[in-house]
Motif scaffolding. Structure first.
Motif, PDB file in Angstrom:
ATOM      1  N   ILE A 220       0.810  -1.183   0.071  1.00  0.00           N
ATOM      2  CA  ILE A 220      -0.133   0.002   0.110  1.00  0.00           C
ATOM      3  C   ILE A 220       0.969   1.251   0.036  1.00  0.00           C
ATOM      4  O   ILE A 220       0.547   2.137  -0.673  1.00  0.00           O
ATOM      5  CB  ILE A 220      -1.014  -0.165   1.355  1.00  0.00           C
ATOM      6  N   ASP A 221       1.908   1.395   0.935  1.00  0.00           N
ATOM      7  CA  ASP A 221       2.764   2.368   0.872  1.00  0.00           C
ATOM      8  C   ASP A 221       3.578   2.717  -0.392  1.00  0.00           C
ATOM      9  O   ASP A 221       3.751   3.803  -0.497  1.00  0.00           O
ATOM     10  CB  ASP A 221       3.819   2.362   2.069  1.00  0.00           C
ATOM     11  N   SER A 222       3.929   1.777  -1.133  1.00  0.00           N
ATOM     12  CA  SER A 222       4.643   1.823  -2.328  1.00  0.00           C
ATOM     13  C   SER A 222       4.068   2.073  -3.723  1.00  0.00           C
ATOM     14  O   SER A 222       4.317   2.347  -4.491  1.00  0.00           O
ATOM     15  CB  SER A 222       5.606   0.505  -2.398  1.00  0.00           C
ATOM     16  N   THR A 223       2.597   1.834  -3.434  1.00  0.00           N
ATOM     17  CA  THR A 223       1.550   2.028  -4.768  1.00  0.00           C
ATOM     18  C   THR A 223       1.166   3.596  -4.944  1.00  0.00           C
ATOM     19  O   THR A 223       0.531   4.034  -4.207  1.00  0.00           O
ATOM     20  CB  THR A 223       0.514   1.161  -4.683  1.00  0.00           C
ATOM     21  N   GLY A 224       1.634   4.107  -5.996  1.00  0.00           N
ATOM     22  CA  GLY A 224       1.333   5.453  -6.176  1.00  0.00           C
ATOM     23  C   GLY A 224       0.444   5.440  -7.663  1.00  0.00           C
ATOM     24  O   GLY A 224      -0.020   6.603  -7.864  1.00  0.00           O
ATOM     25  N   ARG A 225       0.510   4.332  -8.525  1.00  0.00           N
ATOM     26  CA  ARG A 225      -0.351   4.310  -9.685  1.00  0.00           C
ATOM     27  C   ARG A 225      -0.726   2.904  -9.729  1.00  0.00           C
ATOM     28  O   ARG A 225       0.099   2.079  -9.630  1.00  0.00           O
ATOM     29  CB  ARG A 225       0.822   4.662 -10.788  1.00  0.00           C
ATOM     30  N   LEU A 226      -2.037   2.746 -10.316  1.00  0.00           N
ATOM     31  CA  LEU A 226      -2.719   1.607 -10.438  1.00  0.00           C
ATOM     32  C   LEU A 226      -3.301   1.454 -11.816  1.00  0.00           C
ATOM     33  O   LEU A 226      -3.918   2.370 -12.174  1.00  0.00           O
ATOM     34  CB  LEU A 226      -3.598   1.272  -9.271  1.00  0.00           C
ATOM     35  N   ILE A 227      -2.779   0.356 -12.419  1.00  0.00           N
ATOM     36  CA  ILE A 227      -3.530   0.322 -13.984  1.00  0.00           C
ATOM     37  C   ILE A 227      -4.187  -1.020 -13.800  1.00  0.00           C
ATOM     38  O   ILE A 227      -3.903  -2.045 -13.364  1.00  0.00           O
ATOM     39  CB  ILE A 227      -2.128  -0.025 -14.733  1.00  0.00           C
ATOM     40  N   VAL A 228      -5.511  -0.993 -14.335  1.00  0.00           N
ATOM     41  CA  VAL A 228      -6.365  -2.221 -14.509  1.00  0.00           C
ATOM     42  C   VAL A 228      -6.410  -2.460 -15.868  1.00  0.00           C
ATOM     43  O   VAL A 228      -6.778  -1.463 -16.588  1.00  0.00           O
ATOM     44  CB  VAL A 228      -7.893  -1.591 -13.825  1.00  0.00           C
ATOM     45  N   LEU A 229      -6.168  -3.543 -16.108  1.00  0.00           N
ATOM     46  CA  LEU A 229      -6.504  -4.365 -17.444  1.00  0.00           C
ATOM     47  C   LEU A 229      -7.557  -5.225 -17.401  1.00  0.00           C
ATOM     48  O   LEU A 229      -7.771  -6.132 -16.742  1.00  0.00           O
ATOM     49  CB  LEU A 229      -5.130  -5.194 -17.613  1.00  0.00           C
ATOM     50  N   ASP A 230      -8.457  -4.741 -17.784  1.00  0.00           N
ATOM     51  CA  ASP A 230      -9.903  -5.500 -17.891  1.00  0.00           C
ATOM     52  C   ASP A 230     -10.057  -6.337 -19.048  1.00  0.00           C
ATOM     53  O   ASP A 230     -10.483  -5.986 -20.257  1.00  0.00           O
ATOM     54  CB  ASP A 230     -11.119  -4.385 -18.018  1.00  0.00           C
ATOM     55  N   VAL A 231      -9.502  -7.433 -19.065  1.00  0.00           N
ATOM     56  CA  VAL A 231      -9.327  -8.476 -20.319  1.00  0.00           C
ATOM     57  C   VAL A 231     -10.697  -9.379 -20.231  1.00  0.00           C
ATOM     58  O   VAL A 231     -10.499 -10.459 -19.575  1.00  0.00           O
ATOM     59  CB  VAL A 231      -8.150  -9.378 -20.220  1.00  0.00           C
ATOM     60  N   VAL A 232     -11.626  -9.163 -20.917  1.00  0.00           N
ATOM     61  CA  VAL A 232     -12.676  -9.943 -20.841  1.00  0.00           C
ATOM     62  C   VAL A 232     -12.851 -11.343 -21.208  1.00  0.00           C
ATOM     63  O   VAL A 232     -11.966 -11.649 -22.253  1.00  0.00           O
ATOM     64  CB  VAL A 232     -14.131  -9.069 -21.243  1.00  0.00           C
ATOM     65  N   GLY A 233     -13.258 -12.341 -20.608  1.00  0.00           N
ATOM     66  CA  GLY A 233     -13.183 -13.506 -21.097  1.00  0.00           C
ATOM     67  C   GLY A 233     -11.734 -14.482 -20.363  1.00  0.00           C
ATOM     68  O   GLY A 233     -11.681 -15.563 -20.677  1.00  0.00           O
ATOM     69  N   LEU A 234     -11.048 -13.772 -19.695  1.00  0.00           N
ATOM     70  CA  LEU A 234      -9.626 -14.345 -19.366  1.00  0.00           C
ATOM     71  C   LEU A 234     -10.076 -15.063 -18.019  1.00  0.00           C
ATOM     72  O   LEU A 234     -10.814 -14.523 -17.110  1.00  0.00           O
ATOM     73  CB  LEU A 234      -8.492 -13.257 -19.056  1.00  0.00           C
ATOM     74  N   GLN A 235      -9.628 -16.322 -17.868  1.00  0.00           N
ATOM     75  CA  GLN A 235      -9.662 -17.197 -16.476  1.00  0.00           C
ATOM     76  C   GLN A 235      -8.537 -17.577 -15.960  1.00  0.00           C
ATOM     77  O   GLN A 235      -7.549 -17.611 -16.742  1.00  0.00           O
ATOM     78  CB  GLN A 235     -10.636 -18.366 -16.707  1.00  0.00           C
ATOM     79  N   PRO A 236      -8.369 -17.899 -14.616  1.00  0.00           N
ATOM     80  CA  PRO A 236      -7.093 -18.222 -13.946  1.00  0.00           C
ATOM     81  C   PRO A 236      -6.324 -19.423 -14.907  1.00  0.00           C
ATOM     82  O   PRO A 236      -5.014 -19.365 -14.861  1.00  0.00           O
ATOM     83  CB  PRO A 236      -7.517 -18.560 -12.632  1.00  0.00           C
ATOM     84  N   GLN A 237      -7.217 -20.297 -15.236  1.00  0.00           N
ATOM     85  CA  GLN A 237      -6.553 -21.510 -15.865  1.00  0.00           C
ATOM     86  C   GLN A 237      -5.878 -21.147 -17.270  1.00  0.00           C
ATOM     87  O   GLN A 237      -4.915 -21.664 -17.980  1.00  0.00           O
ATOM     88  CB  GLN A 237      -7.374 -22.615 -16.279  1.00  0.00           C
ATOM     89  N   HIS A 238      -6.089 -19.918 -17.619  1.00  0.00           N
ATOM     90  CA  HIS A 238      -5.632 -19.417 -19.098  1.00  0.00           C
ATOM     91  C   HIS A 238      -4.140 -18.996 -19.011  1.00  0.00           C
ATOM     92  O   HIS A 238      -3.489 -18.609 -19.701  1.00  0.00           O
ATOM     93  CB  HIS A 238      -6.373 -18.367 -19.625  1.00  0.00           C
ATOM     94  N   ILE A 239      -3.710 -18.398 -17.565  1.00  0.00           N
ATOM     95  CA  ILE A 239      -2.384 -17.890 -17.421  1.00  0.00           C
ATOM     96  C   ILE A 239      -1.500 -18.963 -17.148  1.00  0.00           C
ATOM     97  O   ILE A 239      -1.373 -19.579 -15.974  1.00  0.00           O
ATOM     98  CB  ILE A 239      -2.775 -16.807 -16.050  1.00  0.00           C
ATOM     99  N   ASP A 240      -0.642 -19.300 -17.957  1.00  0.00           N
ATOM    100  CA  ASP A 240       0.370 -20.148 -17.917  1.00  0.00           C
ATOM    101  C   ASP A 240       1.449 -19.990 -18.827  1.00  0.00           C
ATOM    102  O   ASP A 240       1.400 -19.237 -19.711  1.00  0.00           O
ATOM    103  CB  ASP A 240      -0.193 -21.682 -18.243  1.00  0.00           C
ATOM    104  N   PRO A 241       2.617 -20.866 -18.644  1.00  0.00           N
ATOM    105  CA  PRO A 241       3.775 -20.455 -19.303  1.00  0.00           C
ATOM    106  C   PRO A 241       3.807 -20.817 -20.764  1.00  0.00           C
ATOM    107  O   PRO A 241       4.788 -20.050 -21.485  1.00  0.00           O
ATOM    108  CB  PRO A 241       4.942 -21.445 -18.586  1.00  0.00           C
ATOM    109  N   GLU A 242       3.049 -21.599 -21.119  1.00  0.00           N
ATOM    110  CA  GLU A 242       2.824 -21.892 -22.699  1.00  0.00           C
ATOM    111  C   GLU A 242       1.898 -20.847 -23.403  1.00  0.00           C
ATOM    112  O   GLU A 242       2.413 -20.392 -24.370  1.00  0.00           O
ATOM    113  CB  GLU A 242       2.001 -23.417 -22.697  1.00  0.00           C
ATOM    114  N   ARG A 243       0.918 -20.647 -23.080  1.00  0.00           N
ATOM    115  CA  ARG A 243      -0.044 -19.829 -24.055  1.00  0.00           C
ATOM    116  C   ARG A 243       0.173 -18.418 -23.532  1.00  0.00           C
ATOM    117  O   ARG A 243       0.068 -17.631 -24.412  1.00  0.00           O
ATOM    118  CB  ARG A 243      -1.541 -20.192 -23.690  1.00  0.00           C
TER     119      ARG A 243
END
Length: 501
Positions: free
Chosen positions: A34-57
Motif C-alpha cells: 500500500i505504501d509503495s503504490t502510487g499508480r494502479l493500472i487496471v487491465l480489464d481483459v474480458v473472457g480471461l480465466q485463471p487457468q488461461h494464465i500459464d507459461p505456454e499460452r
C-alpha cells in the motif's frame, strides 16, 4: 434445470447458478504494498480465466502474475457486460445500481435500447477518485460519455437517422484527444471492434490510446478495457483451438503494453490489477422466447416485421443467457398469432393469459430457471429495472431475440450491424450472412455468458513492482463488489471500510 418429469424449477437452489449476494470489503494487503503504490493500472481483459494464465499460452502474463497472485473473480448475477462493469467500478450489485442487463427497458415507452453510452447518474471509481484528488482515466468502458475522469475515450460514431456510419469519431476527455489519437494511429477501427471483422486491431488501438494516456496525463488510476477474447469466446467458444490461439495474441499485445509501462518513470510505484468480467460457456442451443410469445399471440409485430412492443402483452429482452420478460396487462394482443406476417387478432389478454406466458417460456427447452419477484432478492436483481420475471438458460444454451421463423419476415435491421435498433443482444453479428452483412443462423454461435457458474468465473490478479508480496492463494474467489474498495485501499483514499473480512 429440469426434474424427472421434465418440468422447470421456478427458482433453482443450485449454488453454481446464483451469486453469493454478500458484498465484500477490500482485500487486505501488506503495508509495504500500500505504501509503495502510487499508480494502479487496471487491465480489464474480458473472457480471461485463471487457468488461461500459464507459461505456454500466456508467458508474459504468467511472468507478472504467477499462480499465487491469481484467483477467481466471481461476477454478479447476471454476468453480462454492463451489470458486471458497473459492479466492478462501484462496489455495488445490480439490485443497487440498477444495471440488470446491457440493455435498458423503458416501461413508459415500452422500448428496449442497448448500448447507450451516456454516464447518466453512474458514479464509478474513476469519478470518485478524481473528486478525491487523483488523476484518473477510463478507456472503452461502457457509459463513459460525460464522465469526469481526466482522460477518457469511448466510441461515438457519427451516424444518420438510419444508424448508418457517416464518420468515425470517439468521445474523449479532454476535448481534442481523439483528434490527436486519430492523427497518430488513424481512426479507431470500429469494424474490428465488433462485427464479422472483429479482430485484434480494435484492442491494439485501445492499448495504443492507453500508452498515449500514460505519456500525456500520467494518471494515478487508469482502467483499460481489452475486448479481444470476447469475439472468439462467442464465435468459437472457450474450449476451442481458436480461443487458445487468441490467448497467445492477447498475451503479446499486453506484453507490449507492459514493456512500455516498465520504461516509464513511475514503474517502481505501479501495481497492475488484471481482471476479467466473466468467463464463457460452450453453447450449442439457441432459445427463442419471443418466437414463443409471438406464436401465442402475446407479442405483436408490425407490417415491416418489427416487434410492436408497445402493443404487446409480453416481450423478452434477451442478453446472452439471460432474458428479462416485461408484461403489459393493458395490451391488446391477440390469441391467434401463429403466423409471421404480424396480423394478430384483437382479443384482450387477461391475467390468466399472462401467467400462461410465464409457463410457456418456463417450458421451453434450454430454460433452466424462471426468477419471479419473490426470488429476485436472492439473485441480487430486486430492482425496478428487472423484468417481471427473468429467464436463465441452461449452461449450453443462450437466448436469441428472433420472433420470426421465416427469414423473409425478419425486420430490416436483422441482417445489419445495428446494435442500437435491435431490441436484444445479437451475437450473430460476429458472422457474415448470405442475405446481408450479418448472419441469421444462430447455430453458428458457440459461446455465451450470463449465468454465474464457477466454471465461468472471471480472473483477478495483482502484480507489478509495487505489489511485492501479494499472495492470493488462500482466497477461493474475489467477489466483483470487492474490486473498487480494494483499489481505494491500495491507493489509500476513499471512505469505504478497508478492513478485510
Amino acid at each position: 434445470m429440469t426434474d424427472d418429469t421434465g418440468s422447470h424449477d421456478t427458482a433453482s437452489t443450485d449454488s453454481t447458478e446464483r451469486t453469493e449476494q454478500t458484498e465484500q470489503t477490500a482485500l487486505e494487503f501488506d503495508s509495504e504494498t500500500i505504501d509503495s503504490t502510487g499508480r494502479l493500472i487496471v487491465l480489464d481483459v474480458v473472457g480471461l480465466q485463471p487457468q488461461h494464465i500459464d507459461p505456454e499460452r500466456t508467458p508474459t502474463l504468467h511472468s507478472l502474475f504467477p499462480n499465487e497472485r491469481v484467483t477467481d473473480l466471481r461476477p454478479p448475477f447476471p454476468a453480462l457486460t454492463v451489470p458486471t462493469q458497473t459492479t466492478l467500478a462501484t462496489g455495488t450489485g445490480p439490485s443497487e445500481h440498477g444495471d440488470v442487463s446491457s440493455g435498458e427497458f423503458d416501461r413508459e415507452r415500452r422500448a428496449a435500447e442497448f448500448w447507450e453510452r451516456d454516464r447518466a447518474d453512474r458514479n464509478r471509481i474513476w469519478e470518485t477518485a478524481s473528486e478525491a484528488g487523483l488523476t484518473t482515466g477510463a478507456l472503452f468502458f461502457q457509459h463513459l460519455i460525460g464522465t469526469s475522469a481526466d482522460v477518457a475515450v469511448t466510441p461515438s460514431p457519427i451516424e444518420d437517422e438510419d444508424n448508418n456510419l457517416i464518420e468515425m469519431n470517439c468521445w474523449t476527455n479532454p476535448n481534442g484527444f481523439y483528434d490527436d489519437l486519430q492523427e497518430a494511429y488513424a481512426h479507431f477501427p470500429l469494424h474490428n471492434y465488433w462485427g464479422p471483422g472483429a479482430n485484434e486491431e480494435g484492442s491494439q488501438w485501445i492499448l495504443s490510446a492507453a500508452r498515449e494516456a500514460v505519456e500525456r496525463f500520467d494518471p494515478d488510476l487508469l482502467w483499460v478495457y481489452v475486448p479481444h477474447l470476447d469475439y472468439v469466446g462467442q464465435s468459437d467458444g472457450p474450449s476451442s483451438d481458436a480461443f487458445d490461439a487468441e490467448l497467445e495474441t492477447v498475451d503479446e499485445m499486453l506484453g507490449d503494453f507492459l514493456d512500455f509501462l516498465s520504461e516509464t518513470d513511475r514503474w517502481d510505484e505501479t501495481a497492475v490489477n488484471l481482471l476479467s468480467e466473466y468467463g464463457f460457456h460452450d453453447v450449442e442451443q439457441p432459445v427463442f422466447p419471443n418466437r414463443a410469445l409471438h406464436e401465442a399471440g402475446l407479442l405483436e409485430t408490425d407490417a415491416e416485421g418489427d416487434a410492436d412492443i408497445p402493443n404487446s402483452a409480453a416481450f423478452a429482452m434477451v442478453d446472452h443467457q439471460i432474458a428479462h420478460v416485461y408484461l403489459d396487462t393493458d395490451a391488446d394482443a391477440g390469441a391467434d398469432a401463429g403466423t409471421d406476417d404480424g396480423a394478430n387478432g384483437n382479443a384482450g389478454v387477461d391475467g390468466d393469459a399472462l401467467e400462461s406466458a410465464r409457463e410457456l417460456l418456463a417450458d421451453l427447452d434450454g430454460v433452466a430457471t424462471v426468477i419471479d419477484d419473490a426470488e429476485k432478492a436472492e439473485w441480487g436483481i430486486d430492482h425496478p429495472n428487472a423484468g417481471d420475471f427473468v429467464l436463465v438458460a441452461e449452461p449450453d444454451a443462450w437466448f436469441q431475440y428472433y420472433w420470426w421463423t421465416d427469414h423473409d419476415n425478419a425486420p430490416p435491421y436483422a441482417t445489419d450491424m445495428d446494435i442500437h435498433d435491435k431490441p436484444g443482444f445479437d451475437p450473430c453479428e460476429l458472422f457474415f450472412g448470405e442475405e446481408g452483412m450479418v448472419s441469421l443462423d444462430p447455430s453458428t454461435v458457440s459461446g455465451s455468458h450470463g449465468r454465474v457458474d464457477e466454471s465461468a468465473y472471471g480472473c483477478y490478479a495483482l502484480g507489478g513492482p509495487a505489489a511485492r508480496d501479494v499472495d492470493l492463494s488462500g482466497i477461493d474467489a474475489v467477489d466483483a463488489t470487492a474490486v473498487t474498495p480494494t483499489i481505494e485501499a491500495v491507493l489509500e483514499y476513499g471512505t469505504l471500510d478497508q478492513t478485510a473480512e
